[in-house]
Design a protein around this motif. Sequence first.
Motif, PDB file in Angstrom:
ATOM      1  N   LEU A  21       5.248  -1.471  -6.223  1.00 21.35           N
ATOM      2  CA  LEU A  21       4.761  -2.846  -6.092  1.00 21.35           C
ATOM      3  C   LEU A  21       5.223  -3.694  -7.266  1.00 21.35           C
ATOM      4  N   ALA A  22       5.165  -3.097  -8.445  1.00 19.07           N
ATOM      5  CA  ALA A  22       5.485  -3.857  -9.651  1.00 19.07           C
ATOM      6  C   ALA A  22       6.992  -4.016  -9.837  1.00 19.07           C
ATOM      7  N   THR A  23       7.775  -3.044  -9.361  1.00 19.41           N
ATOM      8  CA  THR A  23       9.228  -3.094  -9.556  1.00 19.41           C
ATOM      9  C   THR A  23       9.899  -3.978  -8.514  1.00 19.41           C
ATOM     10  N   ALA A  24       9.365  -3.976  -7.305  1.00 17.67           N
ATOM     11  CA  ALA A  24       9.933  -4.784  -6.217  1.00 17.67           C
ATOM     12  C   ALA A  24       8.820  -5.644  -5.632  1.00 17.67           C
ATOM     13  N   PRO A  25       8.417  -6.678  -6.356  1.00  6.51           N
ATOM     14  CA  PRO A  25       7.265  -7.486  -5.900  1.00  6.51           C
ATOM     15  C   PRO A  25       7.479  -8.048  -4.510  1.00  6.51           C
ATOM     16  N   GLY A  26       6.450  -7.904  -3.688  1.00  2.53           N
ATOM     17  CA  GLY A  26       6.509  -8.438  -2.332  1.00  2.53           C
ATOM     18  C   GLY A  26       6.994  -7.440  -1.299  1.00  2.53           C
ATOM     19  N   TYR A  27       7.647  -6.379  -1.736  1.00  6.46           N
ATOM     20  CA  TYR A  27       8.212  -5.420  -0.780  1.00  6.46           C
ATOM     21  C   TYR A  27       7.246  -4.291  -0.425  1.00  6.46           C
ATOM     22  N   PHE A  28       6.238  -4.057  -1.279  1.00  9.66           N
ATOM     23  CA  PHE A  28       5.307  -2.950  -1.036  1.00  9.66           C
ATOM     24  C   PHE A  28       3.883  -3.447  -1.183  1.00  9.66           C
ATOM     25  N   GLU A  29       2.980  -2.717  -0.556  1.00  6.74           N
ATOM     26  CA  GLU A  29       1.557  -3.004  -0.730  1.00  6.74           C
ATOM     27  C   GLU A  29       0.798  -1.676  -0.646  1.00  6.74           C
ATOM     28  N   LEU A  30      -0.395  -1.651  -1.254  1.00  7.52           N
ATOM     29  CA  LEU A  30      -1.237  -0.449  -1.159  1.00  7.52           C
ATOM     30  C   LEU A  30      -2.256  -0.648  -0.061  1.00  7.52           C
ATOM     31  N   ASP A  31      -2.452   0.384   0.751  1.00  8.09           N
ATOM     32  CA  ASP A  31      -3.488   0.282   1.783  1.00  8.09           C
ATOM     33  C   ASP A  31      -4.849   0.692   1.186  1.00  8.09           C
ATOM     34  N   ASP A  32      -5.868   0.761   2.049  1.00 10.63           N
ATOM     35  CA  ASP A  32      -7.195   1.029   1.498  1.00 10.63           C
ATOM     36  C   ASP A  32      -7.365   2.487   1.064  1.00 10.63           C
ATOM     37  N   GLN A  33      -6.357   3.313   1.348  1.00  9.10           N
ATOM     38  CA  GLN A  33      -6.363   4.688   0.846  1.00  9.10           C
ATOM     39  C   GLN A  33      -5.544   4.798  -0.441  1.00  9.10           C
ATOM     40  N   HIS A  34      -5.180   3.624  -0.997  1.00  8.07           N
ATOM     41  CA  HIS A  34      -4.325   3.570  -2.197  1.00  8.07           C
ATOM     42  C   HIS A  34      -2.939   4.158  -1.941  1.00  8.07           C
ATOM     43  N   LEU A  35      -2.506   4.163  -0.693  1.00  8.85           N
ATOM     44  CA  LEU A  35      -1.166   4.634  -0.351  1.00  8.85           C
ATOM     45  C   LEU A  35      -0.242   3.440  -0.182  1.00  8.85           C
TER      46      LEU A  35
END
Lengths: 103, 417
Positions: A21-35
């Motif tokens: 998330l931090a390296t490629a902002p906007g491309y990833f997100e964490l779900d409610d399982q922190h995945l």
Amino acid sequence: MKRYLRIQVDHSRCVGSALCLATAPGYFELDDQHLSRPTTSVVPVSENVGAAAELCPMEAITLTELEDERDSGEHEDTRGTRRPPTPAAVPPRQAFTGPTYRR
Amino acid sequence: MPDSPGRVPVDVLTEIVRTENLVDPYPFLAWVRNHDPVHHSPSGVYLVSRYADGREVLQNSKLFRNPEPDEIFRLFPAAHRHRSQLLLLHTIALNNPPAHTRLRRLVSRDFTAGRMEALRGRVGEISDRLIAAVVPPYRDGQVVDLGAAVASQLPLHVFGELLGVPESDRVELQMKMPLVLAAMHPGATEEQLLTADEINESIERYFADLVVKRRHDPQDDLISALVTARDDDPDILSFDELMSMLWGLWAGGFATTVAAINYGVLTMLRHADQVHWLRAGPAGAQSFVDELLRYEAPAATTAVSRYPRRDVRLSGGTVPEGADVRVLFTACNRDPDMFDEPDRFDPSRPAMHRTHLSFGHGLHYCLGAALARMELSVILPKIDSSFPDLTLAGEPTYRPALPVRTIDHLPVAMDAA
């Protein structure tokens, strides 16, 4: 021709570090399982996304290079007629892991 | 500092290293989290103790960024005159992208979980050797210092091997670190800084010599890999960055794991009803370890400050633009808003490795996380099986220092009862 990447995150490996998330902002997100998961599974080739895959501490991110975003089968022609998939035309290449540094 | 209603007249940073709070931090930390969750210490530092706020500070590295070079100089005004502080500038942990990405990429592949699994056998060998040295006196009824004999040794030798520091040099190199690290704060005296500079010079000379050796005779270690990378492309890593990298890895690479092993033993002793997890194979041991890392965070706070780019309202309060913000891991990991019955040690909690904050979160997530997890899952079951009827034989010696919760001595003996 524009090149695309299919982003996949292996949930059996992901530890929810959020480096991606931090390296490629906007491309990833964490779900409610922190995945982690990609916000869009097919994106134009991006250096940041390559870096995210390289920096993942669990090597959980696979990037597959596609020559046409429609090869993913996930995009429909905007005019409404669905193009048939063409698996024989452009087979997915080896997983793209960004520039390698010689050791 | 303006007074405001509810302002608590304590300095949490000072309080948490007082003896009673070293022995059991959690009552005070609960009080801080409940009454002053974004605490403004008289030293100027802001301490965040709610889990949600801690995660936000760590994850949002654009809003909460690392110090820029001029801020490091402001934070460490003697840095331009003192090489020992200058080295901080180039470490991975202190950099923002894009430099951070470039530096971390150089070492990231060497610390993945897959690579660390390959070291499991070697870690087991070193563990067995260290334990074997103290089993005879233990069985003889003597008091043994597991902290000095095992906890402080295992990570040193594993990391030394990984990095490529010869075995005969490791102990001396390690002994130099505390004096250098003692100078890494704004209040350091001129005398401390000069001492740190001297010692630092000898450390740098050592690494520079080692770099030359590895260039001529590369081994299968990290120093050789870094030297080759730099020789292939000097733009990828300057000499100062290489020195900072080695120095930074050595300084930060294993003190936390040492603390975790000590707290692992203490936790085994205090929660004997949960030790069966260590006897349930690798998966069981891993569950114990991941819950241990939540229950007793090896580092009480973040080592590197974050600076908000603007005023930010967190759930527990506001931090002003440019403030020195740190996350209080030991408090966040016991936040009842995140963890049911947070003060209960329970390795059956699912997916704890994804939830606790002890390895940080986001851009600077601990590079050595997989190594630490693997080492702990090897050594703790071996301690359990090698020292039957283990009991404390005196008070552990808690060092009053931050951020690592160092235990210098852990006296144990066979329970005679």
